[in-house]
Design an enzyme around this catalytic site. Sequence first.
Site, PDB file in Angstrom:
ATOM      1  N   GLY A  46       0.772  -1.242   0.000  1.00 49.84           N
ATOM      2  CA  GLY A  46       0.000   0.000   0.000  1.00 49.84           C
ATOM      3  C   GLY A  46       0.800   1.287   0.000  1.00 49.84           C
ATOM      4  O   GLY A  46       0.360   2.293  -0.558  1.00 49.84           O
ATOM      5  N   GLU A 101       3.865   4.259   5.822  1.00 50.27           N
ATOM      6  CA  GLU A 101       2.663   3.448   5.623  1.00 50.27           C
ATOM      7  C   GLU A 101       1.612   4.232   4.830  1.00 50.27           C
ATOM      8  O   GLU A 101       1.652   5.460   4.794  1.00 50.27           O
ATOM      9  CB  GLU A 101       2.060   3.085   6.989  1.00 50.27           C
ATOM     10  CG  GLU A 101       2.225   1.633   7.384  1.00 50.27           C
ATOM     11  CD  GLU A 101       1.359   0.669   6.569  1.00 50.27           C
ATOM     12  OE1 GLU A 101       1.061   0.925   5.385  1.00 50.27           O
ATOM     13  OE2 GLU A 101       0.976  -0.368   7.144  1.00 50.27           O
ATOM     14  N   ASP A 102       0.687   3.523   4.227  1.00 48.91           N
ATOM     15  CA  ASP A 102      -0.411   4.180   3.520  1.00 48.91           C
ATOM     16  C   ASP A 102      -1.484   4.659   4.496  1.00 48.91           C
ATOM     17  O   ASP A 102      -1.982   5.767   4.398  1.00 48.91           O
ATOM     18  CB  ASP A 102      -1.032   3.237   2.467  1.00 48.91           C
ATOM     19  CG  ASP A 102      -1.403   1.857   3.018  1.00 48.91           C
ATOM     20  OD1 ASP A 102      -1.099   1.546   4.191  1.00 48.91           O
ATOM     21  OD2 ASP A 102      -1.994   1.073   2.258  1.00 48.91           O
ATOM     22  N   ASP A 105      -5.271   2.011  10.458  1.00 53.40           N
ATOM     23  CA  ASP A 105      -6.697   1.763  10.686  1.00 53.40           C
ATOM     24  C   ASP A 105      -6.852   1.320  12.152  1.00 53.40           C
ATOM     25  O   ASP A 105      -6.895   2.146  13.052  1.00 53.40           O
ATOM     26  CB  ASP A 105      -7.133   0.703   9.663  1.00 53.40           C
ATOM     27  CG  ASP A 105      -8.625   0.417   9.667  1.00 53.40           C
ATOM     28  OD1 ASP A 105      -9.380   1.202  10.251  1.00 53.40           O
ATOM     29  OD2 ASP A 105      -9.037  -0.600   9.090  1.00 53.40           O
ATOM     30  N   PHE A 155     -14.082   3.097   3.454  1.00 49.79           N
ATOM     31  CA  PHE A 155     -13.046   2.270   2.833  1.00 49.79           C
ATOM     32  C   PHE A 155     -12.555   2.994   1.576  1.00 49.79           C
ATOM     33  O   PHE A 155     -13.340   3.297   0.684  1.00 49.79           O
ATOM     34  CB  PHE A 155     -13.564   0.877   2.468  1.00 49.79           C
ATOM     35  CG  PHE A 155     -12.453  -0.042   2.091  1.00 49.79           C
ATOM     36  CD1 PHE A 155     -11.729  -0.715   3.061  1.00 49.79           C
ATOM     37  CD2 PHE A 155     -12.093  -0.200   0.765  1.00 49.79           C
ATOM     38  CE1 PHE A 155     -10.672  -1.543   2.721  1.00 49.79           C
ATOM     39  CE2 PHE A 155     -11.036  -1.018   0.402  1.00 49.79           C
ATOM     40  CZ  PHE A 155     -10.324  -1.692   1.385  1.00 49.79           C
ATOM     41  N   VAL A 156     -11.274   3.307   1.525  1.00 48.67           N
ATOM     42  CA  VAL A 156     -10.731   4.109   0.427  1.00 48.67           C
ATOM     43  C   VAL A 156      -9.810   3.289  -0.466  1.00 48.67           C
ATOM     44  O   VAL A 156      -9.272   2.261  -0.042  1.00 48.67           O
ATOM     45  CB  VAL A 156      -9.987   5.357   0.964  1.00 48.67           C
ATOM     46  CG1 VAL A 156     -10.940   6.296   1.680  1.00 48.67           C
ATOM     47  CG2 VAL A 156      -8.828   4.955   1.878  1.00 48.67           C
ATOM     48  N   ASP A 162      -5.625  -0.472  -2.158  1.00 48.70           N
ATOM     49  CA  ASP A 162      -6.353  -1.319  -3.103  1.00 48.70           C
ATOM     50  C   ASP A 162      -7.792  -1.570  -2.699  1.00 48.70           C
ATOM     51  O   ASP A 162      -8.169  -1.492  -1.524  1.00 48.70           O
ATOM     52  CB  ASP A 162      -5.651  -2.669  -3.259  1.00 48.70           C
ATOM     53  CG  ASP A 162      -5.865  -3.570  -2.054  1.00 48.70           C
ATOM     54  OD1 ASP A 162      -5.511  -3.157  -0.937  1.00 48.70           O
ATOM     55  OD2 ASP A 162      -6.414  -4.680  -2.219  1.00 48.70           O
ATOM     56  N   ARG A 168      -4.698   0.424  -7.137  1.00 51.88           N
ATOM     57  CA  ARG A 168      -3.549   1.042  -6.475  1.00 51.88           C
ATOM     58  C   ARG A 168      -2.919   2.115  -7.368  1.00 51.88           C
ATOM     59  O   ARG A 168      -2.229   2.999  -6.883  1.00 51.88           O
ATOM     60  CB  ARG A 168      -2.476  -0.009  -6.178  1.00 51.88           C
ATOM     61  CG  ARG A 168      -2.906  -1.068  -5.175  1.00 51.88           C
ATOM     62  CD  ARG A 168      -1.693  -1.910  -4.799  1.00 51.88           C
ATOM     63  NE  ARG A 168      -2.064  -3.153  -4.148  1.00 51.88           N
ATOM     64  CZ  ARG A 168      -2.299  -3.287  -2.843  1.00 51.88           C
ATOM     65  NH1 ARG A 168      -2.201  -2.240  -2.050  1.00 51.88           N
ATOM     66  NH2 ARG A 168      -2.623  -4.458  -2.336  1.00 51.88           N
TER      67      ARG A 168
HETATM   68  P1  IMP Z   1      -4.589  -1.891  10.517  1.00 52.23           P
HETATM   69  O1  IMP Z   1      -3.649  -3.000  10.867  1.00 52.23           O
HETATM   70  O2  IMP Z   1      -5.997  -2.203  10.908  1.00 52.23           O
HETATM   71  O3  IMP Z   1      -4.148  -0.541  11.048  1.00 52.23           O
HETATM   72  O4  IMP Z   1      -4.689  -1.804   8.962  1.00 52.23           O
HETATM   73  C1  IMP Z   1      -3.702  -1.339   8.226  1.00 52.23           C
HETATM   74  C2  IMP Z   1      -3.743  -1.922   6.823  1.00 52.23           C
HETATM   75  O5  IMP Z   1      -5.066  -2.230   6.379  1.00 52.23           O
HETATM   76  C3  IMP Z   1      -3.222  -0.886   5.886  1.00 52.23           C
HETATM   77  O6  IMP Z   1      -1.834  -1.016   5.740  1.00 52.23           O
HETATM   78  C4  IMP Z   1      -3.998  -1.161   4.620  1.00 52.23           C
HETATM   79  O7  IMP Z   1      -3.282  -2.084   3.833  1.00 52.23           O
HETATM   80  C5  IMP Z   1      -5.286  -1.789   5.053  1.00 52.23           C
HETATM   81  N1  IMP Z   1      -6.415  -0.841   5.029  1.00 52.23           N
HETATM   82  C6  IMP Z   1      -7.038  -0.271   6.074  1.00 52.23           C
HETATM   83  N2  IMP Z   1      -8.023   0.549   5.694  1.00 52.23           N
HETATM   84  C7  IMP Z   1      -8.017   0.522   4.339  1.00 52.23           C
HETATM   85  C8  IMP Z   1      -8.804   1.207   3.330  1.00 52.23           C
HETATM   86  O8  IMP Z   1      -9.723   1.998   3.591  1.00 52.23           O
HETATM   87  N3  IMP Z   1      -8.491   0.909   2.033  1.00 52.23           N
HETATM   88  C9  IMP Z   1      -7.487   0.050   1.697  1.00 52.23           C
HETATM   89  N4  IMP Z   1      -6.729  -0.582   2.600  1.00 52.23           N
HETATM   90  C10 IMP Z   1      -6.988  -0.361   3.911  1.00 52.23           C
HETATM   91 MG    MG Z   2      -0.700  -1.301   4.131  1.00 51.69          MG
END
Ligand code: IMP
Ligand code: MG
Length: 177
Positions: A46, A101-102, A105, A155-156, A162, A168
């Site tokens: 990402g 990081e992208d 969440d 969700f983006v 992606d 992407r």
């Molecule tokens: P976390 O571990 O819940 O913080 O999630 C992080 C990962 O989930 C990110 O590195 C993304 O790859 C993916 N992710 C979370 N939200 C989104 C979204 O809205 N669109 C796409 N990927 C997401």
């Molecule tokens: Mg990611």
Amino acid sequence: MEMKKPEDFKVLFTEERIQNKIKELAKEINDFYKGEDIIAICVLKGAVMFAVDLLKNVNMPVQMEFIRLSSYGNDKVSSGKVHAVDISLPDLNDKNVLIIEDIIDTGHTAKFLLDFINNNFKTKSTKFCSLLDKKISRVTDIEPDYYGFEIDDKFVAGYGLDYEGFYRNLRYIGYSK
Ligand code: IMP
Ligand code: MG
């Protein structure tokens, strides 16, 4: 399921807004490191677009590293389980480490990576930079040192992020209508 078309994504952040924000973030990062060299860790897949554009705008010597973590699968709900697809890294002892990081969440991915680094190395500094911050979904105590935009729990996709493996490559970030 019918495949979405890029036009089905409503624009949330235009290419211009993203690039302007990156210049602001790069300035903050330049001011912090003051020319000291860093190891930048791009979290694939990402963060690839963001890492490349951000690092083109910083002015210190940069060693670029890439790791691949995976948490989501295809179900768009964080499982809380993070899987290291490839976490091979050089020696980070006494280094300035900048994680790119992208999106943060729930924070599980960020926490997994920070724990991994802290358990294996004694860095000079460790900073976390995320383009997007979905603070409202956080279930861990993770806070990025730098972030571009805060978003709600949409969700983006686009600009590295992606939707079921696709989009992407979009220059903007959108959400599905
Ligand atoms: P976390 O571990 O819940 O913080 O999630 C992080 C990962 O989930 C990110 O590195 C993304 O790859 C993916 N992710 C979370 N939200 C989104 C979204 O809205 N669109 C796409 N990927 C997401
Ligand atoms: Mg990611």
